[in-house]
Design a protein around this motif. Structure first.
Motif, PDB file in Angstrom:
ATOM      1  N   LYS A  26       0.813  -1.209   0.000  1.00  0.00           N
ATOM      2  CA  LYS A  26       0.000   0.000   0.000  1.00  0.00           C
ATOM      3  C   LYS A  26       0.853   1.269   0.000  1.00  0.00           C
ATOM      4  CE  LYS A  26      -3.957  -2.006  -0.105  1.00  0.00           C
ATOM      5  NZ  LYS A  26      -4.826  -1.877  -1.283  1.00  0.00           N
ATOM      6  N   GLY A  27       2.165   1.116  -0.081  1.00  0.00           N
ATOM      7  CA  GLY A  27       3.043   2.279  -0.119  1.00  0.00           C
ATOM      8  C   GLY A  27       3.284   2.930   1.225  1.00  0.00           C
ATOM      9  N   ARG A  28       2.868   2.297   2.326  1.00  0.00           N
ATOM     10  CA  ARG A  28       3.060   2.864   3.678  1.00  0.00           C
ATOM     11  C   ARG A  28       4.386   2.360   4.227  1.00  0.00           C
ATOM     12  NH1 ARG A  28      -2.929   1.492   5.922  1.00  0.00           N
ATOM     13  NH2 ARG A  28      -1.983   1.988   7.944  1.00  0.00           N
ATOM     14  N   ILE A  29       5.454   2.864   3.607  1.00  0.00           N
ATOM     15  CA  ILE A  29       6.794   2.327   3.832  1.00  0.00           C
ATOM     16  C   ILE A  29       7.293   2.590   5.246  1.00  0.00           C
ATOM     17  CG2 ILE A  29       9.159   2.311   2.989  1.00  0.00           C
ATOM     18  CD1 ILE A  29       7.057   1.220   1.035  1.00  0.00           C
ATOM     19  N   GLU A  30       7.087   3.778   5.754  1.00  0.00           N
ATOM     20  CA  GLU A  30       7.597   4.113   7.085  1.00  0.00           C
ATOM     21  C   GLU A  30       6.931   3.257   8.160  1.00  0.00           C
ATOM     22  OE1 GLU A  30      10.240   5.953   7.674  1.00  0.00           O
ATOM     23  OE2 GLU A  30      10.361   6.110   5.488  1.00  0.00           O
ATOM     24  N   GLU A  31       5.630   3.046   8.020  1.00  0.00           N
ATOM     25  CA  GLU A  31       4.941   2.179   8.987  1.00  0.00           C
ATOM     26  C   GLU A  31       5.484   0.762   8.910  1.00  0.00           C
ATOM     27  OE1 GLU A  31       0.557   2.594   9.205  1.00  0.00           O
ATOM     28  OE2 GLU A  31       0.825   4.180   7.713  1.00  0.00           O
ATOM     29  N   ALA A  32       5.746   0.299   7.689  1.00  0.00           N
ATOM     30  CA  ALA A  32       6.289  -1.048   7.520  1.00  0.00           C
ATOM     31  C   ALA A  32       7.664  -1.167   8.172  1.00  0.00           C
ATOM     32  CB  ALA A  32       6.369  -1.389   6.029  1.00  0.00           C
ATOM     33  N   LYS A  33       8.491  -0.153   8.008  1.00  0.00           N
ATOM     34  CA  LYS A  33       9.834  -0.194   8.609  1.00  0.00           C
ATOM     35  C   LYS A  33       9.757  -0.265  10.125  1.00  0.00           C
ATOM     36  CE  LYS A  33      12.307   2.277   4.932  1.00  0.00           C
ATOM     37  NZ  LYS A  33      13.054   3.508   4.565  1.00  0.00           N
ATOM     38  N   LYS A  34       8.817   0.476  10.709  1.00  0.00           N
ATOM     39  CA  LYS A  34       8.689   0.478  12.169  1.00  0.00           C
ATOM     40  C   LYS A  34       8.305  -0.889  12.707  1.00  0.00           C
ATOM     41  CE  LYS A  34       7.512   5.387  12.682  1.00  0.00           C
ATOM     42  NZ  LYS A  34       6.451   6.367  13.065  1.00  0.00           N
ATOM     43  N   VAL A  35       7.307  -1.518  12.076  1.00  0.00           N
ATOM     44  CA  VAL A  35       6.877  -2.827  12.597  1.00  0.00           C
ATOM     45  C   VAL A  35       7.936  -3.890  12.328  1.00  0.00           C
ATOM     46  CG1 VAL A  35       4.419  -2.342  12.505  1.00  0.00           C
ATOM     47  CG2 VAL A  35       5.538  -3.292  10.496  1.00  0.00           C
ATOM     48  N   LEU A  36       8.660  -3.773  11.223  1.00  0.00           N
ATOM     49  CA  LEU A  36       9.739  -4.722  10.938  1.00  0.00           C
ATOM     50  C   LEU A  36      10.870  -4.585  11.945  1.00  0.00           C
ATOM     51  CD1 LEU A  36       9.878  -4.467   7.043  1.00  0.00           C
ATOM     52  CD2 LEU A  36       9.311  -6.527   8.346  1.00  0.00           C
ATOM     53  N   GLN A  37      11.235  -3.347  12.272  1.00  0.00           N
ATOM     54  CA  GLN A  37      12.294  -3.129  13.252  1.00  0.00           C
ATOM     55  C   GLN A  37      11.879  -3.595  14.643  1.00  0.00           C
ATOM     56  OE1 GLN A  37      12.827   1.053  12.400  1.00  0.00           O
ATOM     57  NE2 GLN A  37      14.757   0.701  11.316  1.00  0.00           N
ATOM     58  N   ALA A  68       9.770  -6.050  15.232  1.00  0.00           N
ATOM     59  CA  ALA A  68       9.818  -7.513  15.185  1.00  0.00           C
ATOM     60  C   ALA A  68      11.251  -8.007  15.319  1.00  0.00           C
ATOM     61  CB  ALA A  68       9.205  -8.010  13.884  1.00  0.00           C
ATOM     62  N   ALA A  69      12.163  -7.355  14.623  1.00  0.00           N
ATOM     63  CA  ALA A  69      13.568  -7.758  14.697  1.00  0.00           C
ATOM     64  C   ALA A  69      14.115  -7.572  16.106  1.00  0.00           C
ATOM     65  CB  ALA A  69      14.384  -6.947  13.694  1.00  0.00           C
ATOM     66  N   ALA A  70      13.722  -6.475  16.766  1.00  0.00           N
ATOM     67  CA  ALA A  70      14.204  -6.221  18.127  1.00  0.00           C
ATOM     68  C   ALA A  70      13.722  -7.301  19.092  1.00  0.00           C
ATOM     69  CB  ALA A  70      13.731  -4.842  18.589  1.00  0.00           C
TER      70      ALA A  70
END
Length: 547
Positions: A279-290, A292-294
């Motif tokens: 959906k192009g919501r890249i910043e939100e995706a980066k936050k949830v990915l980070q 999850a990684a943490a």
């Protein structure tokens, strides 16, 4: 967005974050069987007869046996008729005793049930005689709710996200589930059940997407089927709870009120990062990915995150793509047939526990207990034999069990029940396989739309299944013959589908078939990596060519 598999590998394919997510997604599934099968235990048949208290005005001192003997006809076995009575007359008691009554009519003043009987749907709403079919009709109305849920919440989940749909459907499930316990009329009961059915469908669709899109290739079956094991445990709990709580209103509250305990999902439930990127919501995706990684105690290389740019946003898909594009059309039609067959045999057996001749609570316990190993076995079957072979074989076997039952004599309830349990085992495993297989076959942009469409097909079968039982009045073998033929046809069609074992999820509608994953997570030793002039000393993941 072909790099998303690298991100999942980097943060961990099935780490602590994904395990916690699967746990949260599993909790609402515990209660699904209470709505799907619970009505079977609320409409247990009890002896009944027409209310003939009119004769009390003529003979107030009559005993109950004398009253029934004067006012009710008897059947061929010498038992009182349950659905007819002698027509009331204005004679004196002596004339009635001397000449007897001959003219009969249907029950005009209601029915009488055994005293001390706990309130049930049957006794409270008189689901007997001419109103008996309302029980099967109400089950079909619930299935209609499941259909509406698939129609509404499938595409809506692709449009507004998996997380909000799951939260909305959990709220609807709790509110209307508890509301059922307070309905004054049976038609209101059916309307509320329809809404609950829609919410159950939405929960299943949203949990499937989140469980599929947050894990790696090798862990997808495990993630989906572990959550489905909670449905099996819920079936076992249903047998015990319905045995202990015979009041249908209290049973409904016990099976619905715990849903309100899941309000904490508002704070802990994540959105699908894969969906956010499409959906192009890249910043939100980066936050949830980070995040999850943490939680997984991993670090995603910054260069990998930078590949997620709005310019790489996948073109949105629509329901029309499922029929406009040839490869998706074939998948849609065949998987819709498979889901139809799954649902027909699954509900055909589940809603028929009262007809196998053994105690319904023990039969339900066996039906619930057999679902747990069925869903666990799927995890290994899908890994060993692949999706296509497993799906086709399980459908064929479940159909054959139903066809064999049609040849078992009516005085052999144990043999019939054993075959039904085997059929339930294979039907459950086949249904679970369909969820995994379908989620892997459809692209991300139309995944929920595709799953919703297949679910619609299953719900049509669910609507038909209770009505097929009505054909038993013509011949006892007709329902089982129908339940057996459908999965056999569905199993044969599965040979035309592509295999998805070991493939990456497809994100857009352009790919003709799922592609074999060319990545396997391989951790490198700690070393210096130069990227844009910056030395990074950390464990990183790389994609290596599969052997």
């Amino acid at each position: 967005m072909t790099e998303f598999g690298d991100l999942i590998s980097a943060l961990g394919e099935f780490g602590l974050y994904q395990k916690l997510l699967i746990l949260f997604l599993s909790l609402p599934l515990f209660l699904n069987p209470f709505q799907m099968i619970g009505q079977v235990f609320m409409v247990v048949d009890v002896p009944h007869h027409c209310d003939t208290s009119w004769i009390r005005a003529i003979g107030p001192n009559l005993t109950e046996e004398e009253q029934l003997n004067l006012t009710l006809p008897r059947d061929a076995d010498g038992e009182y008729e349950q659905c007819s009575m002698y027509s009331p007359v204005d004679w004196d008691l002596g004339s009635i005793v001397a000449y007897g009554l001959n003219a009969t009519e249907k029950c005009s003043s209601g029915w009488v049930y055994p005293s001390g009987q706990p309130p049930s749907l049957l006794t409270e709403f008189d689901l007997v005689c001419d109103r008996k079919d309302l029980n099967d009709i109400s089950q079909s109305i619930y299935m209609l709710g499941l259909l509406l849920g698939a129609v509404i919440f499938g595409p809506l989940s692709d449009r507004i996200g998996r997380r909000p749909i799951l939260l909305i459907t959990i709220l609807l499930h709790g509110l209307f589930g508890v509301g059922i316990a307070f309905v004054p009329h049976f038609y209101v009961y059916m309307a509320f059940r329809c809404v609950v059915g829609a919410s159950v469908s939405g929960i299943m669709i949203a949990t499937l997407a989140l469980a599929t899109e947050w894990v790696g290739v090798s862990s997808r079956p495990k993630a989906v089927l572990i959550s489905h094991c909670c449905i099996a445990i819920g079936q076992i709990l249903l047998a015990g709870l319905s045995y202990g709580i015979r009041n249908w209103r209290l049973l409904e509250i016990a099976g619905s009120a715990p849903m309100f305990a899941l309000f904490f999902y508002i704070w802990v439930l994540p959105e699908s990062a894969r969906w956010l990127v499409t959906k192009g919501r890249i910043e939100e995706a980066k936050k949830v990915l980070q995040k999850a990684a943490a939680i997984n105690k991993r670090t995603i290389p910054p260069g990998l995150l930078e590949q997620l740019t709005p310019e790489k946003q996948t073109k949105s898909g629509s329901a029309l793509d499922l029929f406009r594009k040839k490869h998706l059309q074939k998948i849609t039609l065949i998987m819709s047939c498979a889901w139809f067959a799954d649902s027909l045999v699954y509900y055909g057996l589940s809603l028929n526990v009262t007809s196998f001749g053994l105690d319904i609570y023990l039969t339900q316990l066996a039906f619930g207990a057999v679902e747990l190993p069925a869903r666990i076995c799927c995890i290994f079957l899908l890994q060993w034999f692949g999706r296509r072979k497993t799906q086709g074989f399980l459908l064929l076997l479940s159909g054959l069990m139903c066809l064999v039952i049609t040849g078992i004599p009516e005085d052999q309830p144990i043999a019939t029940t054993v075959l039904a349990i085997i059929g339930k085992f294979t039907a459950t495993a086949s249904f679970s396989t369909s969820y995994v297989y379908t989620a892997e076959l459809f692209p991300t942009v139309v995944r929920q739309t595709g799953v919703g469409l297949c679910s619609m097909s299953a719900r049509v079968a669910g609507i038909i299944a209770p009505l097929i039982h009505l054909l038993e009045q013509y011949h006892r073998a007709i329902p089982m013959a129908i339940f057996g033929c459908a999965p056999v046809v569905g199993g044969l069609l599965c040979v035309l589908l592509p295999e998805t074992r070991g493939t990456d999820l497809v994100d857009d509608t352009g790919a003709a078939s799922p592609q074999l994953s060319s990545r396997r997570p391989e951790i490198l030793s700690t070393r210096d990596i130069t990227e844009d002039g910056v030395d990074l000393k950390k464990d990183v993941y790389r994609s290596s060519e599969s052997e």
